[in-house]
Design a protein around this motif. Structure first.
Motif, PDB file in Angstrom:
ATOM      1  N   GLU A 105      53.587  48.093  39.507  1.00  0.00           N
ATOM      2  CA  GLU A 105      53.546  46.721  40.034  1.00  0.00           C
ATOM      3  C   GLU A 105      53.061  45.775  38.940  1.00  0.00           C
ATOM      4  O   GLU A 105      52.226  46.145  38.115  1.00  0.00           O
ATOM      5  CB  GLU A 105      52.597  46.655  41.233  1.00  0.00           C
ATOM      6  CG  GLU A 105      52.543  45.314  41.908  1.00  0.00           C
ATOM      7  CD  GLU A 105      51.633  45.298  43.124  1.00  0.00           C
ATOM      8  OE1 GLU A 105      51.129  44.208  43.428  1.00  0.00           O
ATOM      9  OE2 GLU A 105      51.421  46.344  43.746  1.00  0.00           O
ATOM     10  N   ASN A 106      53.559  44.551  38.953  1.00  0.00           N
ATOM     11  CA  ASN A 106      53.130  43.515  38.014  1.00  0.00           C
ATOM     12  C   ASN A 106      51.981  42.725  38.612  1.00  0.00           C
ATOM     13  O   ASN A 106      51.754  42.756  39.821  1.00  0.00           O
ATOM     14  CB  ASN A 106      54.287  42.582  37.672  1.00  0.00           C
ATOM     15  CG  ASN A 106      55.418  43.295  36.975  1.00  0.00           C
ATOM     16  OD1 ASN A 106      55.229  44.354  36.384  1.00  0.00           O
ATOM     17  ND2 ASN A 106      56.592  42.727  37.044  1.00  0.00           N
ATOM     18  N   GLY A 107      51.264  41.984  37.769  1.00  0.00           N
ATOM     19  CA  GLY A 107      50.165  41.184  38.277  1.00  0.00           C
ATOM     20  C   GLY A 107      49.642  40.199  37.250  1.00  0.00           C
ATOM     21  O   GLY A 107      50.286  39.918  36.235  1.00  0.00           O
ATOM     22  N   VAL A 108      48.456  39.692  37.534  1.00  0.00           N
ATOM     23  CA  VAL A 108      47.779  38.712  36.681  1.00  0.00           C
ATOM     24  C   VAL A 108      46.390  39.254  36.366  1.00  0.00           C
ATOM     25  O   VAL A 108      45.697  39.790  37.238  1.00  0.00           O
ATOM     26  CB  VAL A 108      47.663  37.344  37.396  1.00  0.00           C
ATOM     27  CG1 VAL A 108      46.884  36.354  36.559  1.00  0.00           C
ATOM     28  CG2 VAL A 108      49.040  36.799  37.728  1.00  0.00           C
ATOM     29  N   MET A 109      45.982  39.105  35.122  1.00  0.00           N
ATOM     30  CA  MET A 109      44.650  39.552  34.695  1.00  0.00           C
ATOM     31  C   MET A 109      43.804  38.342  34.329  1.00  0.00           C
ATOM     32  O   MET A 109      44.250  37.459  33.612  1.00  0.00           O
ATOM     33  CB  MET A 109      44.754  40.497  33.498  1.00  0.00           C
ATOM     34  CG  MET A 109      43.405  41.033  33.039  1.00  0.00           C
ATOM     35  SD  MET A 109      43.509  42.126  31.600  1.00  0.00           S
ATOM     36  CE  MET A 109      44.245  43.577  32.318  1.00  0.00           C
ATOM     37  N   ASP A 114      50.199  40.223  47.491  1.00  0.00           N
ATOM     38  CA  ASP A 114      49.448  40.470  48.728  1.00  0.00           C
ATOM     39  C   ASP A 114      47.944  40.341  48.530  1.00  0.00           C
ATOM     40  O   ASP A 114      47.160  41.018  49.175  1.00  0.00           O
ATOM     41  CB  ASP A 114      49.786  41.839  49.329  1.00  0.00           C
ATOM     42  CG  ASP A 114      51.257  42.004  49.621  1.00  0.00           C
ATOM     43  OD1 ASP A 114      51.897  40.985  49.992  1.00  0.00           O
ATOM     44  OD2 ASP A 114      51.781  43.119  49.472  1.00  0.00           O
ATOM     45  N   SER A 115      47.525  39.499  47.585  1.00  0.00           N
ATOM     46  CA  SER A 115      46.101  39.212  47.323  1.00  0.00           C
ATOM     47  C   SER A 115      45.296  40.448  46.962  1.00  0.00           C
ATOM     48  O   SER A 115      44.089  40.491  47.164  1.00  0.00           O
ATOM     49  CB  SER A 115      45.473  38.507  48.519  1.00  0.00           C
ATOM     50  OG  SER A 115      46.110  37.282  48.761  1.00  0.00           O
ATOM     51  N   LEU A 116      45.948  41.470  46.460  1.00  0.00           N
ATOM     52  CA  LEU A 116      45.249  42.669  45.997  1.00  0.00           C
ATOM     53  C   LEU A 116      44.419  42.296  44.782  1.00  0.00           C
ATOM     54  O   LEU A 116      44.878  41.593  43.895  1.00  0.00           O
ATOM     55  CB  LEU A 116      46.278  43.731  45.625  1.00  0.00           C
ATOM     56  CG  LEU A 116      45.737  44.997  44.985  1.00  0.00           C
ATOM     57  CD1 LEU A 116      44.928  45.775  46.021  1.00  0.00           C
ATOM     58  CD2 LEU A 116      46.870  45.828  44.464  1.00  0.00           C
TER      59      LEU A 116
END
Length: 128
Positions: free
Chosen positions: A95-99, A121-123
């Motif tokens: 999964e992609n995301g923001v750091m 999903d606010s994970l």
């Protein structure tokens, strides 16, 4: 013709000087230049995140999304450039995301105060 060209160039130069002196644009450009020059800041944060079991379970192995990820993110240095808050996108094998990274400089080495990883999903995972 040359006269109008010189006048136009002069007006453009004056406007650019005004923009850089009255806004934070110069500071933002300088901050992003420093982030790209000091690649250990984001590379070490990614390496720390990859060692976290919860990150591996949810995001898989993560890396910088692309060369423009840092430019598309946000960076704020303290006035003495010893503290930084950096936000950028990453890609993971799952999964992609923001750091979000908060760090301070100890001599020439970055010490990480907080690393947050956010996915859809606010994970949210926090590494300290």
């Amino acid at each position: 013709m040359k006269k109008w060209l010189l006048i136009s160039l002069g007006v453009i130069c004056v406007l650019l000087i005004l923009v850089f002196s009255t806004t934070n644009l110069g500071t933002h450009i300088s901050n992003f230049t420093e982030v790209y020059a000091d690649d250990a800041l984001h590379k070490d944060a990614i390496a720390l995140a990859n060692k976290n079991e919860e990150v591996s379970n949810i995001f898989g192995k993560i890396s910088l999304k692309d060369n423009l990820s840092l430019l598309n993110g946000d960076v704020q240095y303290s006035e003495d450039h010893k503290k930084v808050e950096l936000t950028f996108k990453f890609k993971g094998t799952k999964e992609n995301g923001v750091m979000d990274v908060m760090a301070h400089r100890n001599a020439e080495i970055w010490k990480y105060d907080r690393i947050h990883l956010r996915g859809k999903d606010s994970l949210r995972i926090e590494i300290e």
